[in-house]
Design an enzyme around this catalytic site. Sequence first.
Site, PDB file in Angstrom:
ATOM      1  CG  LEU A  85      13.836 -17.561  48.268  1.00  0.00           C
ATOM      2  CD1 LEU A  85      13.513 -17.949  49.650  1.00  0.00           C
ATOM      3  CD2 LEU A  85      14.989 -16.638  48.128  1.00  0.00           C
ATOM      4  CB  ILE A  88      19.087 -21.310  38.068  1.00  0.00           C
ATOM      5  CG1 ILE A  88      17.943 -20.386  38.456  1.00  0.00           C
ATOM      6  CG2 ILE A  88      18.675 -21.961  36.652  1.00  0.00           C
ATOM      7  CD1 ILE A  88      16.529 -21.205  38.828  1.00  0.00           C
ATOM      8  CG  HIS A 104      19.635  -9.107  44.190  1.00  0.00           C
ATOM      9  ND1 HIS A 104      19.498 -10.067  45.003  1.00  0.00           N
ATOM     10  CD2 HIS A 104      20.278  -8.169  45.186  1.00  0.00           C
ATOM     11  CE1 HIS A 104      20.154  -9.937  46.136  1.00  0.00           C
ATOM     12  NE2 HIS A 104      20.884  -8.829  46.271  1.00  0.00           N
TER      13      HIS A 104
HETATM   14  C1  GRF Z   1      11.526  -9.134  45.659  1.00  0.00           C
HETATM   15  O1  GRF Z   1      12.172  -8.116  46.581  1.00  0.00           O
HETATM   16  C2  GRF Z   1      12.849  -9.610  44.757  1.00  0.00           C
HETATM   17  O2  GRF Z   1      13.753  -8.745  44.617  1.00  0.00           O
HETATM   18  C3  GRF Z   1      13.586 -10.850  45.479  1.00  0.00           C
HETATM   19  O3  GRF Z   1      12.325 -11.434  46.151  1.00  0.00           O
HETATM   20  C4  GRF Z   1      11.405 -10.673  46.254  1.00  0.00           C
HETATM   21  C5  GRF Z   1      10.202 -11.164  45.932  1.00  0.00           C
HETATM   22  O4  GRF Z   1       9.028 -10.408  46.531  1.00  0.00           O
HETATM   23  N1  GRF Z   1      14.285 -11.421  44.517  1.00  0.00           N
HETATM   24  P1  GRF Z   1       7.641 -10.842  45.831  1.00  0.00           P
HETATM   25  O5  GRF Z   1       7.297 -12.398  46.222  1.00  0.00           O
HETATM   26  O6  GRF Z   1       7.436 -10.514  44.451  1.00  0.00           O
HETATM   27  O7  GRF Z   1       6.541 -10.103  46.682  1.00  0.00           O
END
Ligand code: GRF
Length: 192
Positions: A85, A88, A104
């Site tokens: 989150l 970068i 995403h």
């Molecule tokens: C995924 O939906 C991805 O697209 C987003 O964050 C979520 C991560 O899920 N960037 P996880 O931790 O891999 O279950």
Amino acid sequence: MKRIAIFASGTGSNAKKIVEHFAENDNIEVSLIVSNKSKAGVLNLAKTHNIPYLILNRQDFYHTENILEEFTVYPIDFIVLAGFLWLIPEYLVKAFSKRMVNIHPALLPAYGGKGMYGHHVHQAVWEAKEKVSGMTIHYVSEHYDEGNIIFQAECQLASTDSPEEIAKKVLQLEHQHYARIIEELLLKKQQP
Ligand code: GRF
């Protein structure tokens, strides 16, 4: 040997798929897991698979380039963001230009940008009564969700789908494609 670092802030279900995908691969290895949270679920994955992990400190990450030095230990060739989150920082984007990807949970450029993560994305898709959603794999730039798109996959939405059901459909697509696309990118880079 190509060595991957996976960055994740949460559960790490994508990270798990990627680790499992490359477990028996002699040419590609997940060598490091990086998180900004000391209690992130993804760290259990690192422990289970004996993968070294690193917990980031915000100050260090944004105000030093220490992580680049850390990477030379393995050495890391490629970075995979999987539910990471934090934005970068520029020095890292530059050092890993075309060697850092993100996933995403929507069809970018729609439903991307700051604040568009996790359930916020699926809630917005649901509110807009979209008939289609999906996922996007893209290179990472200094801006959230703006790097060049590498691959997208779509899923059909029913008018009765709740935001949670949309999330499930999209996550399934992510699990289906992310590791495969990473492998393709890494193999392409090995060609002369
Ligand atoms: C995924 O939906 C991805 O697209 C987003 O964050 C979520 C991560 O899920 N960037 P996880 O931790 O891999 O279950």
